[in-house]
Design a protein around this motif. Structure first.
Motif, PDB file in Angstrom:
ATOM      1  N   PRO A   1       0.834  -1.204   0.000  1.00 44.65           N
ATOM      2  CA  PRO A   1       0.000   0.000   0.000  1.00 44.65           C
ATOM      3  C   PRO A   1       0.869   1.255   0.000  1.00 44.65           C
ATOM      4  N   ASP A   2       0.301   2.350  -0.428  1.00 48.69           N
ATOM      5  CA  ASP A   2       1.038   3.608  -0.572  1.00 48.69           C
ATOM      6  C   ASP A   2       1.093   4.341   0.768  1.00 48.69           C
ATOM      7  N   ILE A   3       1.680   3.660   1.748  1.00 53.90           N
ATOM      8  CA  ILE A   3       1.799   4.224   3.095  1.00 53.90           C
ATOM      9  C   ILE A   3       3.168   3.849   3.662  1.00 53.90           C
ATOM     10  N   ALA A   4       3.526   4.485   4.759  1.00 55.06           N
ATOM     11  CA  ALA A   4       4.728   4.097   5.480  1.00 55.06           C
ATOM     12  C   ALA A   4       4.461   2.783   6.214  1.00 55.06           C
ATOM     13  N   PRO A   5       5.497   2.018   6.508  1.00 51.75           N
ATOM     14  CA  PRO A   5       5.297   0.750   7.225  1.00 51.75           C
ATOM     15  C   PRO A   5       4.613   0.960   8.568  1.00 51.75           C
ATOM     16  N   PRO A   6       3.665   0.098   8.926  1.00 52.06           N
ATOM     17  CA  PRO A   6       3.007   0.214  10.234  1.00 52.06           C
ATOM     18  C   PRO A   6       4.012   0.084  11.374  1.00 52.06           C
ATOM     19  N   GLU A   7       3.702   0.711  12.493  1.00 58.65           N
ATOM     20  CA  GLU A   7       4.560   0.646  13.671  1.00 58.65           C
ATOM     21  C   GLU A   7       4.000  -0.307  14.709  1.00 58.65           C
ATOM     22  N   GLU A   8       3.130  -1.193  14.291  1.00 58.24           N
ATOM     23  CA  GLU A   8       2.566  -2.208  15.170  1.00 58.24           C
ATOM     24  C   GLU A   8       2.358  -3.483  14.365  1.00 58.24           C
ATOM     25  N   GLN A   9       2.303  -4.597  15.074  1.00 53.95           N
ATOM     26  CA  GLN A   9       2.125  -5.866  14.382  1.00 53.95           C
ATOM     27  C   GLN A   9       0.697  -6.030  13.893  1.00 53.95           C
ATOM     28  N   ILE A  10       0.547  -6.426  12.638  1.00 54.60           N
ATOM     29  CA  ILE A  10      -0.761  -6.765  12.092  1.00 54.60           C
ATOM     30  C   ILE A  10      -0.611  -8.062  11.312  1.00 54.60           C
ATOM     31  N   SER A  11      -1.708  -8.764  11.168  1.00 54.18           N
ATOM     32  CA  SER A  11      -1.660 -10.027  10.429  1.00 54.18           C
ATOM     33  C   SER A  11      -3.064 -10.425  10.024  1.00 54.18           C
ATOM     34  N   GLY A  12      -3.164 -11.416   9.173  1.00 52.79           N
ATOM     35  CA  GLY A  12      -4.465 -11.888   8.749  1.00 52.79           C
ATOM     36  C   GLY A  12      -4.365 -13.116   7.872  1.00 52.79           C
ATOM     37  N   VAL A  13      -5.471 -13.856   7.780  1.00 52.73           N
ATOM     38  CA  VAL A  13      -5.542 -15.038   6.931  1.00 52.73           C
ATOM     39  C   VAL A  13      -5.884 -14.586   5.514  1.00 52.73           C
ATOM     40  N   ILE A  14      -4.944 -14.775   4.600  1.00 51.35           N
ATOM     41  CA  ILE A  14      -5.120 -14.325   3.221  1.00 51.35           C
ATOM     42  C   ILE A  14      -5.958 -15.321   2.428  1.00 51.35           C
ATOM     43  N   HIS A  15      -5.749 -16.609   2.696  1.00 51.14           N
ATOM     44  CA  HIS A  15      -6.511 -17.654   2.007  1.00 51.14           C
ATOM     45  C   HIS A  15      -6.882 -18.731   3.000  1.00 51.14           C
ATOM     46  N   GLU A  16      -8.174 -18.969   3.161  1.00 49.78           N
ATOM     47  CA  GLU A  16      -8.658 -20.060   3.993  1.00 49.78           C
ATOM     48  C   GLU A  16      -8.958 -21.261   3.109  1.00 49.78           C
ATOM     49  N   ASN A  17      -8.351 -22.381   3.424  1.00 50.62           N
ATOM     50  CA  ASN A  17      -8.648 -23.603   2.684  1.00 50.62           C
ATOM     51  C   ASN A  17      -9.939 -24.189   3.251  1.00 50.62           C
ATOM     52  N   ASP A  18     -11.068 -23.635   2.803  1.00 51.09           N
ATOM     53  CA  ASP A  18     -12.362 -24.005   3.371  1.00 51.09           C
ATOM     54  C   ASP A  18     -13.074 -25.088   2.563  1.00 51.09           C
ATOM     55  N   GLU A  19     -12.316 -25.774   1.713  1.00 52.36           N
ATOM     56  CA  GLU A  19     -12.931 -26.837   0.925  1.00 52.36           C
ATOM     57  C   GLU A  19     -13.017 -28.147   1.696  1.00 52.36           C
ATOM     58  N   GLY A  20     -12.467 -28.171   2.914  1.00 47.64           N
ATOM     59  CA  GLY A  20     -12.567 -29.358   3.763  1.00 47.64           C
ATOM     60  C   GLY A  20     -11.591 -30.461   3.426  1.00 47.64           C
ATOM     61  N   GLU A  21     -10.628 -30.172   2.540  1.00 48.24           N
ATOM     62  CA  GLU A  21      -9.697 -31.209   2.121  1.00 48.24           C
ATOM     63  C   GLU A  21      -8.462 -31.282   3.018  1.00 48.24           C
ATOM     64  N   GLY A  22      -8.007 -30.151   3.521  1.00 47.41           N
ATOM     65  CA  GLY A  22      -6.813 -30.125   4.351  1.00 47.41           C
ATOM     66  C   GLY A  22      -7.129 -30.421   5.806  1.00 47.41           C
ATOM     67  N   GLU A  23      -6.158 -30.995   6.517  1.00 47.01           N
ATOM     68  CA  GLU A  23      -6.337 -31.289   7.931  1.00 47.01           C
ATOM     69  C   GLU A  23      -6.299 -30.000   8.746  1.00 47.01           C
ATOM     70  N   LEU A  24      -7.036 -29.975   9.842  1.00 48.77           N
ATOM     71  CA  LEU A  24      -7.044 -28.821  10.723  1.00 48.77           C
ATOM     72  C   LEU A  24      -5.729 -28.711  11.481  1.00 48.77           C
ATOM     73  N   ILE A  25      -5.264 -27.483  11.634  1.00 47.52           N
ATOM     74  CA  ILE A  25      -4.019 -27.217  12.356  1.00 47.52           C
ATOM     75  C   ILE A  25      -4.322 -27.052  13.832  1.00 47.52           C
ATOM     76  N   ARG A  26      -3.558 -27.750  14.685  1.00 46.52           N
ATOM     77  CA  ARG A  26      -3.717 -27.679  16.134  1.00 46.52           C
ATOM     78  C   ARG A  26      -2.560 -26.904  16.755  1.00 46.52           C
ATOM     79  N   ALA A  27      -2.772 -26.436  17.969  1.00 51.13           N
ATOM     80  CA  ALA A  27      -1.809 -25.544  18.621  1.00 51.13           C
ATOM     81  C   ALA A  27      -0.483 -26.223  18.941  1.00 51.13           C
ATOM     82  N   ASP A  28      -0.464 -27.562  19.004  1.00 51.18           N
ATOM     83  CA  ASP A  28       0.783 -28.261  19.326  1.00 51.18           C
ATOM     84  C   ASP A  28       1.355 -29.004  18.117  1.00 51.18           C
ATOM     85  N   ASP A  29       0.945 -28.605  16.918  1.00 50.17           N
ATOM     86  CA  ASP A  29       1.416 -29.262  15.705  1.00 50.17           C
ATOM     87  C   ASP A  29       2.824 -28.823  15.323  1.00 50.17           C
ATOM     88  N   MET A  30       3.446 -29.645  14.498  1.00 49.03           N
ATOM     89  CA  MET A  30       4.636 -29.268  13.749  1.00 49.03           C
ATOM     90  C   MET A  30       4.180 -29.019  12.322  1.00 49.03           C
TER      91      MET A  30
END
Length: 341
Positions: free
Chosen positions: A48-77
């Motif tokens: 974007p045509d802005i200066a870099p943010p001074e705080e952390q931001i993030s987001g899910v760009i693509h959700e694999n919602d077709e049900g084919e991939g396994e769900l990720i758990r908090a203790d996964d590798m």
């Protein structure tokens, strides 16, 4: 960069801001660079045509919602591809690293990463894509964490989740033999730790390998990174001396065929197929040795050993020399610097 932050398992306090997007929000923060391209191929970023943010931001760009991939758990590798950019000022950015270019994804241990890094990943499916923007890190904080002096500007990471490996995971398939015929036996215990029974008598003089379950994945190649579940017992006593099951069944990962493990593993696992369960009877001279086994303060067992190994995955990795070459090529080419036209 995400890789540097995740390796230390912590994140500076001043990065933990309300601007961090939760994965259940419908809209992405407008300050996130736009990411295009299919998951599984290197993404393209438009800043974007802005200066870099001074705080952390993030987001899910693509959700694999077709049900084919396994769900990720908090203790996964996780096995993931990561592309990093350095965003130095308005209209100024440069690609600094890409596992796609290196041809080798990386392994991420979610339990070793803070919630600020994992919350967008957990409960997504394999095949999802997540983007992170990290603000400039304070040089004093970097020094206190044992990290090199940070580059100016924000760092941007795009993470494509290629695969996951969970605690207690074992290979699928039917076990066609338990071993025996003068060698140890190991019955199929399903998702539980295998029980290895060692016969009476002397161990074999040469390395013996028995394929208990035949996998249908690719052959393991030397210098790949293996992801395995395993149990090891001594031949003389038949007692467990090491096992991933003693660590809650968390899979282990290491380089194979590169001299980082005992010779019996390097020779016995290279050439096996991913998805296989292999029993190795390892003679003393291909294990830790005899009286010299306890070296450098490590309590390694003496004599011949027996292992049952589930080969969950095998991943190509870039050597430091190859990665340095990739980084050098990026610098020579000027990277992917962008600006206003």
């Amino acid at each position: 960069m995400l890789l540097a932050v995740s390796s230390c398992g912590s994140i500076p306090e001043d990065w933990k801001t309300p601007a961090f997007l939760q994965s259940d929000e419908e809209e992405l923060d407008e300050r996130l660079p736009t990411v295009t391209g299919e998951v599984g191929e290197e993404p393209e970023l438009e800043f974007p045509d802005i200066a870099p943010p001074e705080e952390q931001i993030s987001g899910v760009i693509h959700e694999n919602d077709e049900g084919e991939g396994e769900l990720i758990r908090a203790d996964d590798m996780l096995l993931a591809h990561i592309v990093d950019y350095q965003w130095t000022a308005k209209g100024e950015y440069e690609k600094t690293q890409s596992t796609y270019e290196a041809g080798a994804p990386v392994v991420l241990q979610l339990e070793q990463m803070g919630e600020e890094l994992t919350s967008d990943l957990v409960d997504q499916r394999v095949g999802s894509r997540v983007e992170y923007v990290f603000p400039p890190q304070d040089p004093e904080e970097a020094a206190a964490m044992g990290q090199p002096e940070p580059e100016p500007g924000a760092s941007v990471s795009v993470v494509d989740v290629k695969d996951r490996f969970g605690k207690g995971e074992t290979v699928s398939g039917e076990q066609t033999t338990d071993g025996g015929d003068g060698l140890p036996t190991a019955k199929d215990e399903g998702s539980d730790e295998p029980e290895i029974s060692v016969p009476e008598g002397d161990p074999p003089e040469d390395l013996e390998s028995v394929q208990l379950i035949e996998g249908d994945g690719p052959e393991v190649e030397a210098e790949q990174q293996l992801i395995v579940q395993y149990t090891g017992v001594t031949w003389d006593e038949g007692e467990v001396f090491d096992s991933t099951w003693s660590r809650d069944g968390a899979p282990a990962t290491f380089a194979i065929g590169a001299g980082q493990v005992i010779e019996g593993w390097d020779e016995g696992l290279v050439g096996e197929n991913v998805g296989s369960r292999v029993m190795l009877a390892v003679p003393e001279d291909m294990a830790y040795g005899g009286e010299d086994a306890q070296q450098s303060g490590q309590d390694n067992p003496e004599g011949a050993l027996v292992f049952v190994v589930d080969i969950l995955g095998a991943v190509d990795v870039a050597t430091p020399e190859e990665q340095a070459s990739e980084d050098g090529e990026d610098e020579d080419d000027g990277g992917d610097s962008g600006g206003e036209e």
